[in-house]
Write an enzyme that holds these catalytic residues in place. Structure first.
Site, mmCIF file in Angstrom:
data_model
loop_
_atom_site.group_PDB
_atom_site.id
_atom_site.type_symbol
_atom_site.label_atom_id
_atom_site.label_comp_id
_atom_site.label_asym_id
_atom_site.label_seq_id
_atom_site.Cartn_x
_atom_site.Cartn_y
_atom_site.Cartn_z
ATOM 1 C CG HIS A 84 -3.029 3.564 2.011
ATOM 2 N ND1 HIS A 84 -3.571 3.165 0.803
ATOM 3 C CD2 HIS A 84 -3.106 2.474 2.836
ATOM 4 C CE1 HIS A 84 -3.940 1.899 0.904
ATOM 5 N NE2 HIS A 84 -3.674 1.458 2.117
ATOM 6 C CB CYS B 1 -0.961 0.000 1.176
ATOM 7 S SG CYS B 1 -2.189 -1.290 1.035
ATOM 8 C CG ASN C 6 -6.648 -0.597 1.046
ATOM 9 O OD1 ASN C 6 -5.999 -0.147 0.095
ATOM 10 N ND2 ASN C 6 -6.078 -1.092 2.128
HETATM 11 O O1 UT7 Z 1 -3.767 -1.018 3.581
HETATM 12 C C1 UT7 Z 1 -2.900 -1.934 4.147
HETATM 13 C C2 UT7 Z 1 -2.916 -1.844 5.590
HETATM 14 N N1 UT7 Z 1 -4.122 -2.432 6.126
HETATM 15 C C3 UT7 Z 1 -4.754 -1.804 7.099
HETATM 16 O O2 UT7 Z 1 -4.366 -0.726 7.474
HETATM 17 C C4 UT7 Z 1 -5.909 -2.521 7.773
HETATM 18 C C5 UT7 Z 1 -5.829 -2.353 9.254
HETATM 19 N N2 UT7 Z 1 -6.852 -3.070 9.973
HETATM 20 C C6 UT7 Z 1 -8.151 -2.732 9.955
HETATM 21 O O3 UT7 Z 1 -8.555 -1.861 9.225
HETATM 22 C C7 UT7 Z 1 -9.094 -3.450 10.891
HETATM 23 O O4 UT7 Z 1 -8.339 -4.212 11.806
HETATM 24 C C8 UT7 Z 1 -10.126 -4.355 10.163
HETATM 25 C C9 UT7 Z 1 -11.124 -3.503 9.418
HETATM 26 C C10 UT7 Z 1 -9.416 -5.296 9.215
HETATM 27 C C11 UT7 Z 1 -10.911 -5.176 11.199
HETATM 28 O O5 UT7 Z 1 -11.517 -4.328 12.156
HETATM 29 P P1 UT7 Z 1 -11.323 -4.597 13.722
HETATM 30 O O6 UT7 Z 1 -12.090 -3.555 14.413
HETATM 31 O O7 UT7 Z 1 -9.844 -4.679 13.990
HETATM 32 O O8 UT7 Z 1 -12.037 -5.973 13.925
HETATM 33 P P2 UT7 Z 1 -11.440 -7.369 14.418
HETATM 34 O O9 UT7 Z 1 -10.657 -8.019 13.338
HETATM 35 O O10 UT7 Z 1 -10.790 -7.208 15.743
HETATM 36 O O11 UT7 Z 1 -12.779 -8.180 14.631
HETATM 37 C C12 UT7 Z 1 -13.756 -7.807 15.618
HETATM 38 C C13 UT7 Z 1 -14.944 -8.734 15.489
HETATM 39 C C14 UT7 Z 1 -14.565 -10.211 15.446
HETATM 40 O O12 UT7 Z 1 -15.548 -10.947 16.120
HETATM 41 P P3 UT7 Z 1 -15.309 -11.458 17.611
HETATM 42 O O13 UT7 Z 1 -14.100 -12.348 17.546
HETATM 43 O O14 UT7 Z 1 -15.100 -10.227 18.439
HETATM 44 O O15 UT7 Z 1 -16.580 -12.193 17.916
HETATM 45 C C15 UT7 Z 1 -14.612 -10.539 13.983
HETATM 46 O O16 UT7 Z 1 -14.873 -11.890 13.730
HETATM 47 O O17 UT7 Z 1 -15.635 -8.463 14.274
HETATM 48 C C16 UT7 Z 1 -15.768 -9.677 13.528
HETATM 49 N N3 UT7 Z 1 -15.709 -9.355 12.115
HETATM 50 C C17 UT7 Z 1 -16.790 -9.021 11.383
HETATM 51 N N4 UT7 Z 1 -18.078 -8.919 11.695
HETATM 52 C C18 UT7 Z 1 -18.935 -8.553 10.724
HETATM 53 C C19 UT7 Z 1 -14.601 -9.291 11.317
HETATM 54 N N5 UT7 Z 1 -14.965 -8.933 10.074
HETATM 55 C C20 UT7 Z 1 -16.303 -8.761 10.090
HETATM 56 C C21 UT7 Z 1 -17.252 -8.388 9.113
HETATM 57 N N6 UT7 Z 1 -18.549 -8.299 9.475
HETATM 58 N N7 UT7 Z 1 -16.890 -8.107 7.831
#
Ligand code: UT7
Length: 329
Positions: free
Chosen positions: A256, A116, A286
């Site tokens: 970004h 990225c 993204n």
């Molecule tokens: O561009 C390259 C660099 N990349 C980035 O900068 C991305 C950085 N990371 C992020 O943007 C975020 O970490 C994400 C958007 C990828 C994820 O968001 P988060 O707030 O960190 O969520 P998480 O992965 O900690 O998941 C929280 C909960 C989980 O459920 P439990 O374990 O708490 O029950 C996930 O299973 O949300 C759940 N979850 C979803 N729920 C509904 C994960 N994806 C989804 C989804 N819909 N699409």
């Protein structure tokens, strides 16, 4: 140091027509619009549909538009650098394919992969060729067909990424405006959090790697999130300091677009006025190497000559950095 400065002379971008909305994603994976919007800020992303179309086709459309806008002929380009993480093929470089498709017969070109952060790495690299005086008209493309490496059964990644890209023309500045400075960083130990497991020389494609879905983006989102906020904020602060600038001196921050919450955290950590932060993630998600050119393209009419602009990015690698420029037209 050379007294030639590189300046962006034009920008054009291109996005495919097909809109993959949150409502459609709700029919594909266990997710919902409320989760996606509140956690990422994304409402829809564009997808390149059609047999035989790849990242070069996004680049070609962007460069064609750039040539039209700047009145330049393809044969005048002497170097085309393509930042991409989803090349048309393992080799040759997508840059070579773009040059062939647009008729840039006098250009040499290659691809640059810094995930990225690729576009700001490429812009900085290309600027050095202008500063050294060896090349006069350089096109920097940032484009990705992320849908080619996304698992649309994985809700953690498929809601984030989209396809698109853009291209800028770099030439020698005629006055003080142009690219002034940059700070680029990388830390390969971050690769465990964001990578594609197979398809490279360590794990070439086999029936097993395909069955195990190893040709898709793998991301452990939380550590990437934290490192992105810290990395981008620190890079911006370093570049400000090295150029005797304060955050309030900037007219625009063009970051970004990975997650709206990352952008909000970077805004609050650096203390920039949030109205100066360019954000279009809600429409495109993204697009990896495409995000910064897509932002420059959409904000081009708002930029004024001399505006102080900071570009900042963070991505797989880890790679990150910031570029300071003043708008040249
Ligand atoms: O561009 C390259 C660099 N990349 C980035 O900068 C991305 C950085 N990371 C992020 O943007 C975020 O970490 C994400 C958007 C990828 C994820 O968001 P988060 O707030 O960190 O969520 P998480 O992965 O900690 O998941 C929280 C909960 C989980 O459920 P439990 O374990 O708490 O029950 C996930 O299973 O949300 C759940 N979850 C979803 N729920 C509904 C994960 N994806 C989804 C989804 N819909 N699409």
């Amino acid at each position: 140091m050379s007294n030639i400065r590189a300046a962006i002379r034009g920008i054009h971008a291109w996005i495919p027509d097909y809109k993959l909305t949150n409502a459609e994603l709700e029919t594909m994976v266990e997710t919902n619009d409320e989760w996606i919007v509140s956690r990422t800020g994304i409402k829809e992303r564009r997808i390149l549909k059609g047999e035989g179309l790849g990242t070069s086709d996004i680049g070609v459309e962007a460069v064609k538009g750039l040539l039209e806008k700047t009145g330049m002929k393809a044969t005048e380009i002497d170097f085309l650098l393509c930042a991409t993480t989803t090349p048309d093929m393992q080799f040759p470089a997508t840059a070579n394919i773009i040059c062939d498709k647009i008729g840039a017969k006098n250009a040499f070109g290659f691809d640059l992969n810094a995930a990225c952060s690729g576009f700001i790495y490429a812009l900085t690299t290309a600027a050095k060729f202008i500063e050294s005086g060896t090349h006069k008209k350089i096109v920097v493309v940032g484009a990705d067909k992320m849908s080619s490496i996304i698992d649309y059964t994985d809700r953690r990644t498929c809601i984030i990424f989209g396809d698109g890209g853009g291209a800028v023309l770099l030439e020698a500045a005629t006055d003080e405006d142009g690219i002034h400075d940059s700070a680029l960083y990388s830390d390969g130990s971050g690769r465990v959090y964001l990578h594609q497991k197979a398809g490279g020389s360590v794990r070439p494609a086999t029936a097993e790697t395909v069955a195990a879905k190893e040709h898709y983006v793998f991301q452990d989102g939380r550590p990437v999130f934290k490192a992105a906020v810290k990395g981008m904020s620190n890079a911006i602060e370093t570049v400000l300091k090295n150029n005797n600038l304060k955050i309030e001196d900037l007219n625009w921050l063009v970051p970004h677009q990975a997650n709206k919450r990352i952008l909000d955290s970077v805004s609050s950590m650096t203390g920039i006025d949030p109205t100066k932060v360019v954000i279009n993630i809600e429409k495109y998600g993204n697009t990896t190497n495409g995000t910064i050119p897509l932002c420059l393209w959409e904000w081009e009419d708002k930029f004024k000559k001399g505006d102080k602009i900071m570009l900042a990015a963070f991505g797989g690698g880890f790679t990150w950095g910031a570029v300071y420029l003043t708008w040249a037209y």
